[in-house]
Scaffold this active site. Structure first.
Site, PDB file in Angstrom:
ATOM      1  N   ASP A  64       0.790  -1.243   0.000  1.00 18.84           N
ATOM      2  CA  ASP A  64       0.000   0.000   0.000  1.00 18.84           C
ATOM      3  C   ASP A  64       0.827   1.302   0.000  1.00 18.84           C
ATOM      4  O   ASP A  64       1.805   1.417   0.755  1.00 18.84           O
ATOM      5  CB  ASP A  64      -0.869   0.083   1.252  1.00 18.84           C
TER       6      ASP A  64
HETATM    7  N1  DQQ Z   1      -2.374  -3.687   3.801  1.00 14.00           N
HETATM    8  C1  DQQ Z   1      -3.808  -3.786   3.781  1.00 14.00           C
HETATM    9  C2  DQQ Z   1      -4.208  -2.841   4.865  1.00 14.00           C
HETATM   10  C3  DQQ Z   1      -3.166  -3.043   5.895  1.00 14.00           C
HETATM   11  C4  DQQ Z   1      -1.933  -3.223   5.087  1.00 14.00           C
HETATM   12  C5  DQQ Z   1      -4.368  -3.446   2.432  1.00 14.00           C
HETATM   13  C6  DQQ Z   1      -0.934  -4.195   5.647  1.00 14.00           C
HETATM   14  O1  DQQ Z   1      -5.501  -3.069   5.356  1.00 14.00           O
HETATM   15  O2  DQQ Z   1      -3.071  -1.947   6.781  1.00 14.00           O
HETATM   16  O3  DQQ Z   1      -3.599  -3.941   1.380  1.00 14.00           O
HETATM   17  O4  DQQ Z   1       0.205  -4.261   4.831  1.00 14.00           O
END
Ligand code: DQQ
Length: 580
Positions: A64
């Site tokens: 992300d």
């Molecule tokens: N990636 C998810 C999120 C979390 C993060 C979404 C963990 O919900 O915070 O891809 O790497």
């Protein structure tokens, strides 16, 4: 009152305390051995399949986008990163800076496990710039080894006079928000940028209720950015499963400039985006926000049923920020790989970011438009054009005179009549992806399929199609326009996930015209249909069409002529990319 509150929040900078740290230990050796002994095709690990101008670090796993922001002349970009390997684990916040959102310099890790509130992971979050100019990061921390308990922490820059914001410190009173008893603590994460109104800050946290079946965006309010209280009813919810990475921001119809998070006014609407954990796609609605009731109502009552996506391909966990330097809202999104974990470990890297996109609300007020930020055009060189070229049914034309493995292509098509459009099967009328699966690039239609074959080998064994197809639907005057990326022939490599991606394009084809822009970047095909109404990012891994062996064509598999009014293709230079 508001000013006092802000001063208090800013004064915290002087009172920060840090506690001890430890990482989750991850044994990467086993995976490396597995990858070394597996039959990974040599082209998969060819460095020439690494992207040239999309954001990525020199190695390892990324996911992300986190806390994008502009501070003292620099764009800051943080992202979920595994410093130890090419799979999701050991997640920290990596940090890069840029003057133009295109050339990137990697800095030290910004946030890593160091306090009880994030001992087992530093997950996604956002930045808010306080009125005194101090940026604050709020992020999700994992404080139990089994990921079962998610809390929200805060971090401040150690030295505000450093435009690079290299060091981030976490006040001793973290975690700042913990899940109350009625919240599912395993699904409580990804705080948004906060907005300020009437002396109160608000932000959203993504969650799931009703046994995980209902996606929820909880609102938290604060006067001092320290004590946060949940508003009892969520801002919004829908029966979609967990909402990860919510994003909520103001927009105004037809106003291409962005609005900063706390903007308000009679014409202001809001976009609520959620990343649907169950589907791994980013859906959004446009609607009205009533800040007194702390409720959001989508304009399209059925909108929560997945009508609009930012992107119909590999694009997830996205996040926008307001860029005060260019008065625009910029969207970042994570594009994952479509190969296997074993491939990723053998490559030593996995994940990229889509090209940052300017995002604004269309005149119709019904959907957003997205367009690659203008800075990307500085990478263009070696332009080649085609003008007023008619492509006969079943024919194609090669675009020569440049290398197209790393290119930007803009094309406008003109259709002389819509008479020959095929009739849309009502059973597929609401499912673009299935429609494209049935009516792929090689299935002859009436008007279309027409578009581009990119990353094609000289013998055309390998080719990825990006195309439009026009239908007529019973009882409707307006044509139904489908946009697809068909990668089913993109590679001779086995074990790849190569679904057709598709979305409908809300256009009446004014004067019979439609445009397409495709950013080709070695293993990425990122396309923008009809000026950014429908976008599709796809990952492909050719075995032949690599580097100088990649070709570009315009094709027409319909029964009617299609004219290329103008096509311009540019080679793209490689920007500075985190030292890679
Ligand atoms: N990636 C998810 C999120 C979390 C993060 C979404 C963990 O919900 O915070 O891809 O790497």
């Amino acid at each position: 009152m508001g000013a006092l509150v802000i001063r208090v929040a800013c004064a915290w900078l002087l009172l920060l305390q840090l506690t001890g740290a430890s990482h989750v230990v991850y044994n990467y050796k086993e995976l490396e051995t597995e990858a070394a002994t597996a039959n990974v095709p040599p082209s998969i690990v060819d460095p020439l399949l690494r992207t040239g101008y999309h954001f990525q670090p020199p190695k390892n796993w990324i996911n992300d986008p986190n806390a994008p922001m502009y501070y003292n002349g620099w764009y800051h970009f943080f992202y979920q990163y595994n410093p130890k390997g090419a799979v999701w684990e050991n997640i920290v916040w990596a940090h890069s800076v840029s003057r133009d959102l295109i050339n990137w310099e990697a800095l030290e890790t910004a946030i890593e496990p160091s306090i009880p509130g994030d001992k087992y992971g530093c997950w996604s979050g956002s930045a808010t710039t306080l009125p005194c100019g101090t940026p604050v990061i709020m992020y999700t921390g994992i404080n139990r080894p089994d990921v079962s308990y998610q809390v929200q922490n805060i971090a401040f820059p150690k030295n505000k006079s450093d435009p690079m914001l290299r060091e981030w410190v976490k006040p001793g009173h973290n975690p700042i928000i913990v899940p109350e008893a009625d919240i599912n603590a395993t699904q409580f994460r990804d705080p948004t940028t906060a907005w300020l109104s009437g002396g109160q800050w608000r932000l959203l946290i993504g969650s799931a209720a009703e046994g995980g079946s209902r996606g929820v965006a909880y609102v938290y309010r604060s006067r001092d950015f320290r004590r946060w209280r949940r508003v009892e009813r969520p801002l919004h919810s829908a029966a979609t499963g967990m909402w990860e990475c919510p994003d909520f921001y103001p927009v105004e119809a037809g106003y291409a400039d962005g609005l900063e998070a706390s903007a308000s006014g009679p014409k202001v609407k809001y976009v609520l985006k959620n990343s649907l954990d169950l589907r791994r796609y980013d859906y959004y609605t446009v609607g009205t926000y009533d800040e007194k009731a702390e409720r959001y109502v989508p304009d399209d009552a059925a909108g929560d049923e997945h009508h609009l996506r930012y992107d119909y391909g590999n694009f997830y966990a996205s996040k926008t920020f307001y860029d005060p330097a260019k008065k625009r809202r910029v969207l970042w999104g994570w594009a994952n790989e479509s190969d296997t974990r074993t491939h990723d470990v053998a490559k030593g890297w996995a994940g990229i970011q889509a090209i940052p996109r300017k995002v604004w609300l269309d005149f119709s007020g019904k959907q957003v438009l997205q367009w690659p930020i203008e800075e990307v055009e500085a990478l263009r060189h070696q332009p080649v054009t085609l003008k007023d070229k008619v492509i006969k049914p079943g024919k194609h034309v090669e675009v020569t005179g440049l290398q197209t493995a790393q290119a930007d292509v803009e094309v406008s098509f003109a259709l002389s009549s819509l008479e020959g459009a095929e009739t849309l099967d009502p059973a597929l009328a609401h499912d673009a992806e299935r429609l494209c699966g049935v009516k792929g690039a090689d299935v002859q239609g009436g008007i279309g399929p027409f578009g581009l074959w990119v990353l094609a080998s000289a013998d055309m064994q390998e080719r990825t199609a990006v195309f439009f197809r026009v239908f007529k639907a019973a009882g409707k005057d307006k044509p139904v326009v489908l946009m697809c990326t068909d990668p089913t022939k993109s590679s001779l490599n086995p074990d790849l996930y190569l679904p057709t991606f598709a979305g409908f394009v809300d256009t009446e084809l004014p004067d019979g015209k439609i445009s397409l822009r495709t950013l080709i970047d070695r293993s990425v095909v990122e396309s923008f249909g009809a000026g950014g109404k429908t976008c599709i990012l796809s990952r492909v891994y050719p075995s032949l069409a690599i580097d100088k062996n990649a070709h570009l064509y315009v094709f027409n598999n319909g029964k009617a002529d299609v004219k290329v009014s103008l096509l311009t293709a540019w080679q793209m230079k490689k920007p500075l990319m985190n030292g890679a």
